[in-house]
Design a protein around this motif. Structure first.
Motif, PDB file in Angstrom:
ATOM      1  N   LEU A 255       0.805  -1.222   0.000  1.00  0.00           N
ATOM      2  CA  LEU A 255       0.000   0.000   0.000  1.00  0.00           C
ATOM      3  C   LEU A 255       0.835   1.267   0.000  1.00  0.00           C
ATOM      4  CD1 LEU A 255      -2.698  -1.124   2.601  1.00  0.00           C
ATOM      5  CD2 LEU A 255      -2.768  -1.299   0.118  1.00  0.00           C
ATOM      6  N   GLY A 256       2.136   1.177   0.241  1.00  0.00           N
ATOM      7  CA  GLY A 256       2.985   2.358   0.245  1.00  0.00           C
ATOM      8  C   GLY A 256       3.209   2.889   1.644  1.00  0.00           C
ATOM      9  N   ARG A 257       3.892   4.014   1.710  1.00  0.00           N
ATOM     10  CA  ARG A 257       4.222   4.624   2.999  1.00  0.00           C
ATOM     11  C   ARG A 257       3.082   5.517   3.472  1.00  0.00           C
ATOM     12  NH1 ARG A 257       8.575   5.242   6.136  1.00  0.00           N
ATOM     13  NH2 ARG A 257       9.851   4.086   4.621  1.00  0.00           N
ATOM     14  N   VAL A 258       2.747   5.391   4.746  1.00  0.00           N
ATOM     15  CA  VAL A 258       1.661   6.171   5.340  1.00  0.00           C
ATOM     16  C   VAL A 258       2.193   6.933   6.542  1.00  0.00           C
ATOM     17  CG1 VAL A 258      -0.113   4.568   4.552  1.00  0.00           C
ATOM     18  CG2 VAL A 258       0.922   4.231   6.801  1.00  0.00           C
TER      19      VAL A 258
ATOM     20  N   PRO B 186      -2.325   5.595  11.319  1.00  0.00           N
ATOM     21  CA  PRO B 186      -3.221   5.158  10.237  1.00  0.00           C
ATOM     22  C   PRO B 186      -4.145   4.036  10.696  1.00  0.00           C
ATOM     23  CG  PRO B 186      -1.127   4.071   9.996  1.00  0.00           C
ATOM     24  CD  PRO B 186      -0.984   4.972  11.201  1.00  0.00           C
ATOM     25  N   LEU B 187      -5.200   3.854   9.944  1.00  0.00           N
ATOM     26  CA  LEU B 187      -6.107   2.724  10.104  1.00  0.00           C
ATOM     27  C   LEU B 187      -6.061   1.947   8.792  1.00  0.00           C
ATOM     28  CD1 LEU B 187      -9.649   2.802  11.666  1.00  0.00           C
ATOM     29  CD2 LEU B 187      -9.312   1.733   9.455  1.00  0.00           C
ATOM     30  N   ILE B 188      -5.674   0.672   8.822  1.00  0.00           N
ATOM     31  CA  ILE B 188      -5.476  -0.146   7.628  1.00  0.00           C
ATOM     32  C   ILE B 188      -6.409  -1.335   7.702  1.00  0.00           C
ATOM     33  CG2 ILE B 188      -3.773  -1.400   6.235  1.00  0.00           C
ATOM     34  CD1 ILE B 188      -1.595   0.157   7.778  1.00  0.00           C
ATOM     35  N   GLY B 189      -7.111  -1.638   6.595  1.00  0.00           N
ATOM     36  CA  GLY B 189      -8.071  -2.734   6.663  1.00  0.00           C
ATOM     37  C   GLY B 189      -8.406  -3.323   5.321  1.00  0.00           C
ATOM     38  N   VAL B 190      -9.278  -4.348   5.350  1.00  0.00           N
ATOM     39  CA  VAL B 190      -9.722  -5.072   4.166  1.00  0.00           C
ATOM     40  C   VAL B 190     -11.243  -5.150   4.158  1.00  0.00           C
ATOM     41  CG1 VAL B 190      -7.613  -6.453   4.070  1.00  0.00           C
ATOM     42  CG2 VAL B 190      -9.617  -7.335   5.286  1.00  0.00           C
TER      43      VAL B 190
ATOM     44  N   THR C 186      -0.131  -4.964   8.293  1.00  0.00           N
ATOM     45  CA  THR C 186       1.191  -4.760   8.885  1.00  0.00           C
ATOM     46  C   THR C 186       1.704  -3.367   8.584  1.00  0.00           C
ATOM     47  OG1 THR C 186       2.405  -5.563   6.935  1.00  0.00           O
ATOM     48  CG2 THR C 186       1.743  -7.206   8.586  1.00  0.00           C
ATOM     49  N   LEU C 187       2.648  -2.924   9.410  1.00  0.00           N
ATOM     50  CA  LEU C 187       3.348  -1.660   9.213  1.00  0.00           C
ATOM     51  C   LEU C 187       4.825  -1.939   9.443  1.00  0.00           C
ATOM     52  CD1 LEU C 187       2.327   1.229   8.557  1.00  0.00           C
ATOM     53  CD2 LEU C 187       2.771   1.798  10.937  1.00  0.00           C
ATOM     54  N   ASP C 188       5.610  -1.742   8.389  1.00  0.00           N
ATOM     55  CA  ASP C 188       7.024  -2.107   8.429  1.00  0.00           C
ATOM     56  C   ASP C 188       7.212  -3.572   8.810  1.00  0.00           C
ATOM     57  OD1 ASP C 188       7.840   0.415   7.654  1.00  0.00           O
ATOM     58  OD2 ASP C 188       8.098   1.133   9.715  1.00  0.00           O
ATOM     59  N   GLY C 189       6.297  -4.409   8.306  1.00  0.00           N
ATOM     60  CA  GLY C 189       6.412  -5.849   8.526  1.00  0.00           C
ATOM     61  C   GLY C 189       5.873  -6.343   9.843  1.00  0.00           C
ATOM     62  N   ARG C 190       5.346  -5.470  10.699  1.00  0.00           N
ATOM     63  CA  ARG C 190       4.848  -5.880  12.005  1.00  0.00           C
ATOM     64  C   ARG C 190       3.327  -5.718  12.062  1.00  0.00           C
ATOM     65  NH1 ARG C 190       9.179  -3.256  16.340  1.00  0.00           N
ATOM     66  NH2 ARG C 190      11.044  -4.269  15.474  1.00  0.00           N
ATOM     67  N   ALA C 191       2.694  -6.731  12.627  1.00  0.00           N
ATOM     68  CA  ALA C 191       1.243  -6.691  12.760  1.00  0.00           C
ATOM     69  C   ALA C 191       0.852  -5.947  14.032  1.00  0.00           C
ATOM     70  CB  ALA C 191       0.677  -8.106  12.790  1.00  0.00           C
ATOM     71  N   ALA C 192      -0.380  -5.466  14.049  1.00  0.00           N
ATOM     72  CA  ALA C 192      -0.883  -4.771  15.235  1.00  0.00           C
ATOM     73  C   ALA C 192      -1.248  -5.780  16.317  1.00  0.00           C
ATOM     74  CB  ALA C 192      -2.097  -3.923  14.870  1.00  0.00           C
ATOM     75  N   HIS C 193      -1.304  -5.304  17.552  1.00  0.00           N
ATOM     76  CA  HIS C 193      -1.667  -6.192  18.658  1.00  0.00           C
ATOM     77  C   HIS C 193      -3.172  -6.467  18.690  1.00  0.00           C
ATOM     78  CE1 HIS C 193       2.348  -6.124  20.373  1.00  0.00           C
ATOM     79  NE2 HIS C 193       2.363  -4.788  20.285  1.00  0.00           N
ATOM     80  N   TRP C 194      -3.945  -5.629  18.023  1.00  0.00           N
ATOM     81  CA  TRP C 194      -5.403  -5.775  18.100  1.00  0.00           C
ATOM     82  C   TRP C 194      -6.009  -5.507  16.732  1.00  0.00           C
ATOM     83  CZ3 TRP C 194      -8.573  -7.829  21.566  1.00  0.00           C
ATOM     84  CH2 TRP C 194      -9.944  -7.589  21.453  1.00  0.00           C
ATOM     85  N   ARG C 195      -6.991  -6.338  16.358  1.00  0.00           N
ATOM     86  CA  ARG C 195      -7.686  -6.176  15.078  1.00  0.00           C
ATOM     87  C   ARG C 195      -9.170  -6.026  15.347  1.00  0.00           C
ATOM     88  NH1 ARG C 195      -8.778  -9.996   9.972  1.00  0.00           N
ATOM     89  NH2 ARG C 195      -8.182  -8.577   8.291  1.00  0.00           N
ATOM     90  N   SER C 196      -9.793  -5.011  14.733  1.00  0.00           N
ATOM     91  CA  SER C 196     -11.212  -4.729  14.952  1.00  0.00           C
ATOM     92  C   SER C 196     -12.005  -5.048  13.694  1.00  0.00           C
ATOM     93  CB  SER C 196     -11.414  -3.261  15.337  1.00  0.00           C
ATOM     94  OG  SER C 196     -10.647  -2.926  16.472  1.00  0.00           O
TER      95      SER C 196
ATOM     96  N   SER D  34      -6.812  -2.628  11.388  1.00  0.00           N
ATOM     97  CA  SER D  34      -5.857  -2.510  12.487  1.00  0.00           C
ATOM     98  C   SER D  34      -5.427  -1.059  12.579  1.00  0.00           C
ATOM     99  CB  SER D  34      -4.621  -3.388  12.246  1.00  0.00           C
ATOM    100  OG  SER D  34      -4.994  -4.761  12.172  1.00  0.00           O
ATOM    101  N   THR D  35      -5.165  -0.605  13.782  1.00  0.00           N
ATOM    102  CA  THR D  35      -4.710   0.771  13.998  1.00  0.00           C
ATOM    103  C   THR D  35      -3.270   0.747  14.501  1.00  0.00           C
ATOM    104  OG1 THR D  35      -5.663   0.707  16.226  1.00  0.00           O
ATOM    105  CG2 THR D  35      -7.004   1.681  14.474  1.00  0.00           C
ATOM    106  N   PHE D  36      -2.509   1.764  14.084  1.00  0.00           N
ATOM    107  CA  PHE D  36      -1.100   1.856  14.449  1.00  0.00           C
ATOM    108  C   PHE D  36      -0.815   3.265  14.954  1.00  0.00           C
ATOM    109  CE2 PHE D  36      -1.591  -1.317  11.174  1.00  0.00           C
ATOM    110  CZ  PHE D  36      -0.786  -2.371  11.587  1.00  0.00           C
ATOM    111  N   ARG D  37       0.203   3.376  15.788  1.00  0.00           N
ATOM    112  CA  ARG D  37       0.554   4.681  16.349  1.00  0.00           C
ATOM    113  C   ARG D  37       1.510   5.459  15.446  1.00  0.00           C
ATOM    114  NH1 ARG D  37       1.515   3.656  22.885  1.00  0.00           N
ATOM    115  NH2 ARG D  37      -0.633   2.981  23.345  1.00  0.00           N
ATOM    116  N   ARG D  38       2.430   4.767  14.813  1.00  0.00           N
ATOM    117  CA  ARG D  38       3.445   5.455  14.020  1.00  0.00           C
ATOM    118  C   ARG D  38       3.187   5.216  12.537  1.00  0.00           C
ATOM    119  NH1 ARG D  38       6.999   1.553  12.365  1.00  0.00           N
ATOM    120  NH2 ARG D  38       6.805  -0.461  13.417  1.00  0.00           N
ATOM    121  N   GLY D  39       3.943   5.875  11.692  1.00  0.00           N
ATOM    122  CA  GLY D  39       3.845   5.672  10.264  1.00  0.00           C
ATOM    123  C   GLY D  39       4.878   4.679   9.773  1.00  0.00           C
TER     124      GLY D  39
END
Length: 472
Positions: free
Chosen positions: A382-385, A389-393, A408-418, A437-442
C-alpha cells in the motif's frame, strides 16, 4: 314663518352629499403551511392569528403537478365565512394552493399563497430492471418502498422545466446507498436545494422524463415517492433573523453505507450539513480536500454552493480519501469554527500491487464480481503512510475458515484487530465484513497472508483501504 325655516333646513340637509363608508385597510391574511408533500389525501389549512368573528374569502387553484407550466386560475373556495380551518382532498400527483383575505371589501389584499403537492408513490410508477419492494415492519405494511438494484430504473414522465423534482426515501436494515435522481439525458445535479419546509429537490433546467437509479454496485435505500414542485409555487425555506453566528455552527456529515462511518462504497457520496436556515446575515463556506488514501495531506480548496443548498454529492474514486470542512461567515469578518468530516473509498483488490502470488477468481458476493486470495506469504503493498493510520480489508464471510489477512506496518502486525459490517444480514444484499488494524506510528503499509495456521490462500478480499491519521 317657523314652518318655512324648518322646510328650508330640511331642504339644505337633503342637498348635502351622502357620507361615504370608509373601510379600514385590513392586513393581508396569512395561512399556516401544512405539510408540503403529504402522503395522505387530506390536507388542512388554517388562518394564522385568526380574529374571532372575522369573515374571510378563500380561493383555491389546483392542477396536475406535471402539467402545471403556469399557475392555474383561482376559484372561490369560501366567501364571507368565519371558518378558520379549510380541509381539502388531493389525488396523488396533484398540486393545490390556497390564499385568503378579509371579506367585505374587494380592495383588501390577498395573503401569500400556501401550496401542497401530493406525491406519487414509487410503487405506482413504472420500474424497469432489477428491483424489490420493501415493506417497513413497524408500519405494518402501510409504508412501502422500491429498492433499485444496479441496472434498475424508476420513471416519472412529463416533468416540466423550471420547477423542482423532489424525491423521498427512507432508511432500511441493509447495506445501500442514497438513490440518484434527475432528468433523462441530463447530468444529475450535484446540489439538493431546500424547498418548502424541510424537503430537498433538484432544480429542473430542462423538462423531460424523471429517472431514479442506483449507482455503482450497491442497491438504493427504499424510494417512497416522487413529487414535482412547479416553478410558479413559491419556495419558502425557513429564515432566521439572528445577527450573531453563535449557535449557528455547521456540522458536515457524509452518509455512510457501513457501520464504519469512515468508509463509503459509492463514487458520489452524499454530504449534508443540516443547514436548513436561510439567513442573509451570513454565508456558508465549504472546502474540500481530496487525495490518495496512502498519500500526504492534500490542500483545502473552496467549493461554492448555492444559497439554498442543504446536500451535495461529491466525487471520490476508489483508493481516495475525501474530506470536507464547513463554517459560517459574516461580511464583517465574524466566523464560526471549522467542522470537518472525511470518508475513504476502498481501493479495488485488482488495483493494488501484490508481491507474491495473487489468485483472482469469480466471486458473486464481491461488488465487482471478482475477488483476490493471497498466496501463502504474499502481500498487498500500500505504500508509505503517516502516523496513526487505520489499515483494513473488505471481505465476505464464508462457511469455511481460511487464513485471515493481516495488516502490517514495516512488517509488524498490530496487537489488536477490529471489525464491523456494511449492514445486517439481508436477502437484499450480502453482508461485507470490514476488518482493520490501527497503528501509532507511520511506515510502509501492507496486508499479508501470514500462512498460519495453514500454508493456504487467504480469505477472499474484494477491497483494501487506508484511513490516514489526519483524516480520522
Amino acid at each position: 314663518m317657523r314652518r318655512l325655516v324648518l322646510a328650508w333646513a330640511a331642504a339644505a340637509l337633503l342637498s348635502l352629499p351622502a357620507p361615504s363608508v370608509a373601510y379600514a385597510a385590513a392586513a393581508p391574511v396569512q395561512l399556516d403551511q401544512p405539510p408540503a408533500f403529504p402522503w395522505k389525501a387530506k390536507s388542512t389549512f388554517f388562518v394564522a392569528d385568526a380574529v374571532p368573528g372575522t369573515a374571510y374569502d378563500v380561493e383555491i387553484n389546483r392542477s396536475p403537478m406535471v402539467a402545471a407550466a403556469q399557475s392555474p386560475d383561482w376559484t372561490p373556495l369560501t366567501t364571507g365565512s368565519t371558518a378558520v380551518r379549510y380541509p381539502i382532498r388531493l389525488r396523488p400527483g396533484t398540486v393545490a394552493c390556497l390564499r385568503a383575505r378579509v371579506s367585505g371589501d374587494p380592495a383588501n389584499e390577498w395573503g401569500e399563497q400556501r401550496c401542497v403537492v401530493r406525491p406519487v408513490l414509487a410503487t405506482k410508477l413504472t420500474v424497469r430492471g432489477p428491483h424489490a419492494t420493501y415493506v417497513a415492519p413497524r408500519w405494518r405494511g402501510r409504508f412501502n418502498g422500491v429498492v433499485l438494484y444496479p441496472g434498475g430504473r424508476l420513471a416519472l414522465p412529463g416533468v416540466p422545466s423550471g420547477g423542482h423534482l423532489v424525491l423521498r426515501y427512507t432508511s432500511g436494515p441493509f447495506t445501500a446507498t442514497a438513490p440518484h435522481w434527475g432528468i433523462a439525458g441530463q447530468p444529475e445535479p450535484d446540489e439538493s436545494l431546500t424547498l418548502i419546509g424541510y424537503e430537498l429537490g433538484h432544480e429542473v433546467a430542462v423538462g423531460g422524463r424523471a429517472l431514479v437509479w442506483a449507482a455503482d454496485a450497491l442497491p438504493t435505500l427504499p424510494v417512497h415517492d416522487l413529487a414535482v414542485l412547479p416553478s410558479w409555487v413559491p419556495r419558502t425555506p425557513r429564515t432566521a433573523d439572528g445577527w450573531s453566528l453563535q449557535g449557528n455552527e455547521v456540522y458536515p456529515d457524509f452518509y455512510s453505507e457501513s457501520r464504519n462511518s469512515l468508509l463509503t462504497f459509492t463514487r458520489r457520496p452524499m454530504l449534508s450539513w443540516g443547514h436548513e436556515e436561510d439567513n442573509p446575515s451570513f454565508t456558508l463556506r465549504l472546502q474540500v480536500a481530496r487525495g490518495p488514501m496512502a498519500g500526504s495531506r492534500p490542500p483545502w480548496v473552496d467549493r461554492p454552493v448555492s444559497r439554498f443548498a442543504s446536500q451535495l454529492r461529491l466525487r471520490v474514486r476508489p483508493g481516495q480519501v475525501l474530506c470536507v470542512r464547513a463554517r459560517n461567515e459574516r461580511i464583517d469578518g465574524e466566523v464560526t469554527v471549522w467542522h470537518r468530516t472525511c470518508v475513504v473509498h476502498p481501493a479495488d483488490d485488482s488495483q493494488v500491487r501484490v508481491v507474491g502470488r495473487r489468485l483472482r477468481a469469480a466471486d458473486p458476493l464481491s461488488v465487482d464480481g471478482r475477488s483476490t486470495r493471497l498466496g501463502a506469504g504474499s502481500r498487498f503493498v500500500l505504500g508509505r503512510v503517516g502516523p496513526h493510520p487505520l489499515i483494513g480489508v473488505v471481505s465476505y464471510p464464508r462457511p469455511a475458515w481460511p487464513n485471515l489477512a493481516e495488516e502490517t506496518l514495516d512488517g509488524r502486525a498490530a496487537h489488536w484487530r477490529s471489525g464491523s459490517a456494511t449492514g445486517v444480514e439481508s436477502p437484499l444484499y450480502p453482508r461485507a465484513d470490514l476488518w482493520w488494524s490501527t497503528f501509532r506510528r507511520g511506515g510502509k503499509a501492507a496486508i499479508r497472508n501470514p500462512a498460519t495456521p495453514w500454508p493456504e490462500p487467504s480469505e477472499r478480499i474484494s477491497g483494501v483501504y487506508v484511513v490516514p491519521g489526519w483524516a480520522r
